[in-house]
Design a protein around this motif. Structure first.
Motif, PDB file in Angstrom:
ATOM      1  N   PHE A 250       0.246  -7.543 -12.566  1.00 43.15           N
ATOM      2  CA  PHE A 250       0.900  -7.334 -13.873  1.00 43.15           C
ATOM      3  C   PHE A 250       1.118  -5.832 -14.090  1.00 43.15           C
ATOM      4  O   PHE A 250       2.222  -5.378 -14.402  1.00 43.15           O
ATOM      5  CB  PHE A 250      -0.002  -7.936 -14.967  1.00 43.15           C
ATOM      6  CG  PHE A 250       0.499  -7.755 -16.371  1.00 43.15           C
ATOM      7  CD1 PHE A 250       1.400  -8.651 -16.930  1.00 43.15           C
ATOM      8  CD2 PHE A 250       0.062  -6.688 -17.151  1.00 43.15           C
ATOM      9  CE1 PHE A 250       1.857  -8.482 -18.234  1.00 43.15           C
ATOM     10  CE2 PHE A 250       0.511  -6.519 -18.450  1.00 43.15           C
ATOM     11  CZ  PHE A 250       1.410  -7.420 -19.000  1.00 43.15           C
ATOM     12  N   GLN A 251       0.047  -5.067 -13.885  1.00 43.49           N
ATOM     13  CA  GLN A 251       0.156  -3.617 -14.087  1.00 43.49           C
ATOM     14  C   GLN A 251       1.085  -2.990 -13.049  1.00 43.49           C
ATOM     15  O   GLN A 251       1.922  -2.141 -13.356  1.00 43.49           O
ATOM     16  CB  GLN A 251      -1.241  -2.978 -14.010  1.00 43.49           C
ATOM     17  CG  GLN A 251      -1.201  -1.485 -14.315  1.00 43.49           C
ATOM     18  CD  GLN A 251      -2.570  -0.812 -14.255  1.00 43.49           C
ATOM     19  OE1 GLN A 251      -3.599  -1.471 -14.298  1.00 43.49           O
ATOM     20  NE2 GLN A 251      -2.569   0.506 -14.160  1.00 43.49           N
ATOM     21  N   PHE A 252       0.952  -3.434 -11.812  1.00 46.36           N
ATOM     22  CA  PHE A 252       1.752  -2.880 -10.714  1.00 46.36           C
ATOM     23  C   PHE A 252       3.252  -3.088 -10.973  1.00 46.36           C
ATOM     24  O   PHE A 252       4.066  -2.183 -10.791  1.00 46.36           O
ATOM     25  CB  PHE A 252       1.311  -3.535  -9.403  1.00 46.36           C
ATOM     26  CG  PHE A 252       2.021  -3.042  -8.176  1.00 46.36           C
ATOM     27  CD1 PHE A 252       2.110  -1.686  -7.898  1.00 46.36           C
ATOM     28  CD2 PHE A 252       2.594  -3.943  -7.283  1.00 46.36           C
ATOM     29  CE1 PHE A 252       2.764  -1.227  -6.750  1.00 46.36           C
ATOM     30  CE2 PHE A 252       3.245  -3.500  -6.140  1.00 46.36           C
ATOM     31  CZ  PHE A 252       3.335  -2.146  -5.871  1.00 46.36           C
ATOM     32  N   ALA A 253       3.600  -4.302 -11.419  1.00 48.26           N
ATOM     33  CA  ALA A 253       5.018  -4.603 -11.681  1.00 48.26           C
ATOM     34  C   ALA A 253       5.548  -3.690 -12.795  1.00 48.26           C
ATOM     35  O   ALA A 253       6.648  -3.143 -12.688  1.00 48.26           O
ATOM     36  CB  ALA A 253       5.176  -6.074 -12.064  1.00 48.26           C
TER      37      ALA A 253
ATOM     38  N   ALA B  12      -2.969   0.497 -10.316  1.00 50.99           N
ATOM     39  CA  ALA B  12      -3.180  -0.941 -10.527  1.00 50.99           C
ATOM     40  C   ALA B  12      -4.305  -1.520  -9.661  1.00 50.99           C
ATOM     41  O   ALA B  12      -4.388  -2.733  -9.492  1.00 50.99           O
ATOM     42  CB  ALA B  12      -1.873  -1.697 -10.285  1.00 50.99           C
ATOM     43  N   GLY B  13      -5.160  -0.656  -9.144  1.00 49.41           N
ATOM     44  CA  GLY B  13      -6.370  -1.119  -8.459  1.00 49.41           C
ATOM     45  C   GLY B  13      -6.127  -1.770  -7.109  1.00 49.41           C
ATOM     46  O   GLY B  13      -6.863  -2.680  -6.731  1.00 49.41           O
TER      47      GLY B  13
ATOM     48  N   GLU C 122       0.840  -1.213   0.000  1.00 49.88           N
ATOM     49  CA  GLU C 122       0.000   0.000   0.000  1.00 49.88           C
ATOM     50  C   GLU C 122       0.877   1.268   0.000  1.00 49.88           C
ATOM     51  O   GLU C 122       0.605   2.237  -0.710  1.00 49.88           O
ATOM     52  CB  GLU C 122      -0.927   0.006   1.212  1.00 49.88           C
ATOM     53  CG  GLU C 122      -1.893   1.176   1.179  1.00 49.88           C
ATOM     54  CD  GLU C 122      -2.954   1.103   2.271  1.00 49.88           C
ATOM     55  OE1 GLU C 122      -2.615   0.676   3.403  1.00 49.88           O
ATOM     56  OE2 GLU C 122      -4.095   1.476   2.000  1.00 49.88           O
ATOM     57  N   THR C 123       1.951   1.231   0.790  1.00 50.12           N
ATOM     58  CA  THR C 123       2.860   2.383   0.841  1.00 50.12           C
ATOM     59  C   THR C 123       3.481   2.633  -0.533  1.00 50.12           C
ATOM     60  O   THR C 123       3.544   3.769  -1.011  1.00 50.12           O
ATOM     61  CB  THR C 123       3.995   2.108   1.876  1.00 50.12           C
ATOM     62  OG1 THR C 123       3.380   1.785   3.106  1.00 50.12           O
ATOM     63  CG2 THR C 123       4.904   3.300   2.049  1.00 50.12           C
ATOM     64  N   ILE C 124       3.920   1.536  -1.196  1.00 48.97           N
ATOM     65  CA  ILE C 124       4.555   1.707  -2.523  1.00 48.97           C
ATOM     66  C   ILE C 124       3.525   2.206  -3.537  1.00 48.97           C
ATOM     67  O   ILE C 124       3.826   3.049  -4.385  1.00 48.97           O
ATOM     68  CB  ILE C 124       5.198   0.384  -3.000  1.00 48.97           C
ATOM     69  CG1 ILE C 124       6.260  -0.103  -2.017  1.00 48.97           C
ATOM     70  CG2 ILE C 124       5.824   0.557  -4.383  1.00 48.97           C
ATOM     71  CD1 ILE C 124       6.813  -1.492  -2.326  1.00 48.97           C
TER      72      ILE C 124
END
Ligand SMILES: Cc1cc2nc3c(=O)[nH]c(=O)nc-3n(C[C@H](O)[C@H](O)[C@H](O)COP(=O)(O)OP(=O)(O)OC[C@H]3O[C@@H](n4cnc5c(N)ncnc54)[C@H](O)[C@@H]3O)c2cc1C
Length: 401
Positions: A185-188, A119-120, A109-111
């Protein structure tokens, strides 16, 4: 519409978020990260933050390994129940492993906030229900163990589960406060894009084929013939590590996932909850940001990608049959179905640490149902490794344990 594909939903939903050049010259860095899935991108984020000159390579497009196939439920709950893990490795290590996974959700959550991720990420509770009467006894023991260890948990009986979630034929279960979901996938990809702006170098379609070990540095040989000289190498190669490391440390499994058409109203009762059960293999599900139900399960031993994919239709039916048990009147319209590979370890814990055969190197291999939270724990561990320090969990996650 009943459009089905055996490509993972996340790949189709997001398309090609970013591509990178392949390696076209020799390079030099402090840290070479091999593998650009969710693990490699998290470790790259940590290394750049710690001030190292960092290179990330992947033999495919980024995030096209397990990270594209994941259901991305972020849970502190490890595949091995806490009471059983205590029996296996003792209370200190077991509780610390569960707590580290819980803190990993806060770290994500912090990142997410730090990199302004879209990325939801959504905080969720989690329901772990008994699917058979005989499971109540051990599940209640698990509930007591978690409560005593300080986790925020509640016990719901079958009627309460029916009333709150609309699930029939359950025998009670644990509701945990801590959990979340995200599009991994999106977050990475977002993580890599963020760190490229801070100096991270990325090469895709760049395969490490061999490594020469020297005193104080390594030379990674790339399929194209170029070389990368690195003081340290961090391997984030997921389940393909089984081909690099000869010992038998992980059982590869095929797992299957089905995602429904969009129906925001139908799934209202569980939009804020991750759900899984005590079946073996277990059924797991959650809603997506765009209002679909995403269900996974029907795992079996992995005998190669072709065999895994050939039984997609059979596995889809198996998953939906299991859903019918708790939602008998419910018509599920599948939109996408796919298969992925994951690994099970003897204690449900990852392998994060050094390996005697690989000098100046570190492995971050998050296995099991919470591979992603383990990869987050790996960030702190890898950061300590770079400073020649050990983490409290190093002895529980090490090779040869
Ligand atoms: C269907 C399914 C559902 C899942 N559900 C969940 C869940 O709900 N929650 C959860 O936490 N986890 C879940 N997992 C597990 C989770 O997806 C994995 O733990 C995670 O994706 C692993 O990420 P990774 O980056 O370590 O591996 P990967 O995404 O596989 O990335 C490894 C990368 O290394 C690259 N690579 C390998 N060898 C080389 C080489 N020699 N040179 C260069 N590159 C190389 C590969 O190309 C690959 O891109 C699930 C997995 C599956 C399949």
């Amino acid at each position: 519409m009943n459009l089905k594909s055996n490509e993972p939903f996340w790949l189709l939903k997001n398309g090609l978020i970013a591509t990178y050049p392949s390696l076209k010259s020799d390079e030099n860095c402090d840290v070479l990260i091999i593998g650009g899935g969710i693990t490699g991108s998290l470790i790259a984020h940590q290394m750049v933050k710690d001030g190292y000159k960092t290179i990330l390579i992947d033999k495919r497009e980024l995030c096209n390994g397990s990270t594209s196939a994941t259901t991305s439920m972020l849970q502190y709950e490890i595949d091995v129940p806490l009471y059983k893990l205590i029996e296996k490795i003792g209370e200190k290590g077991a509780v610390a492993s569960y707590k580290a996974c819980s803190e990993a959700i806060d770290t994500i959550e912090t990142i997410v906030k730090e990199i302004h991720s879209n990325a939801g990420f959504k905080r969720k509770k989690s329901l772990y229900f008994a699917s058979k009467k005989k499971d109540i006894e051990w599940l209640k023991k698990e509930y007591e163990t978690r409560k005593n260890a300080g986790f925020e948990v509640k016990w719901l009986n079958a009627d309460q589960i029916l009333e709150k979630f609309g699930f029939e034929n359950t025998y009670g279960g644990i509701v945990s406060e801590q959990g979340a979901s995200i599009d991994a996938f999106q977050f990475a990809h977002e993580l890599v894009i963020h760190n490229v702006k801070k100096g991270l170098k990325v090469f895709d379609k760049t395969e490490m084929v061999d490594v020469e070990y020297h005193k104080g540095f390594n030379i990674a040989k790339i399929d194209s013939g170029f070389k990368i000289r690195a003081k340290k190498i961090i391997y984030c190669i997921g389940y393909e590590s089984k081909t690099l490391l000869k010992e038998n440390f992980v059982n590869l499994k095929s797992t299957y996932a089905v995602v429904s058409e969009v129906d925001k109203d139908k799934f209202k009762s569980i939009t804020s909850t991750l759900v899984w059960n005590t079946d073996d293999p277990y059924l797991y599900m959650r809603t997506t940001d765009d209002g679909r139900l995403l269900i996974g399960g029907a795992d079996e031993d992995f005998y190669g990608a072709e065999k895994r994919d050939a039984i997609l239709n059979k596995k889809e039916k198996e998953i939906l049959k299991n859903l019918k048990k708790i939602k008998p009147d419910y018509h599920f319209y599948p939109d996408f179905v796919w298969a992925g590979t994951f690994g099970e370890t003897k204690d449900g814990l990852p392998y994060i640490g050094e390996h005697s055969k690989f000098k100046n190197s570190y492995f971050v291999l998050g296995f099991g149902g919470n591979g992603i939270t383990f990869s987050v724990v790996g960030m702190e561990m890898a950061s300590l490794f770079m400073k020649n320090k050990k983490h409290l969990l190093s002895r529980y996650f090490k090779f040869g344990r």
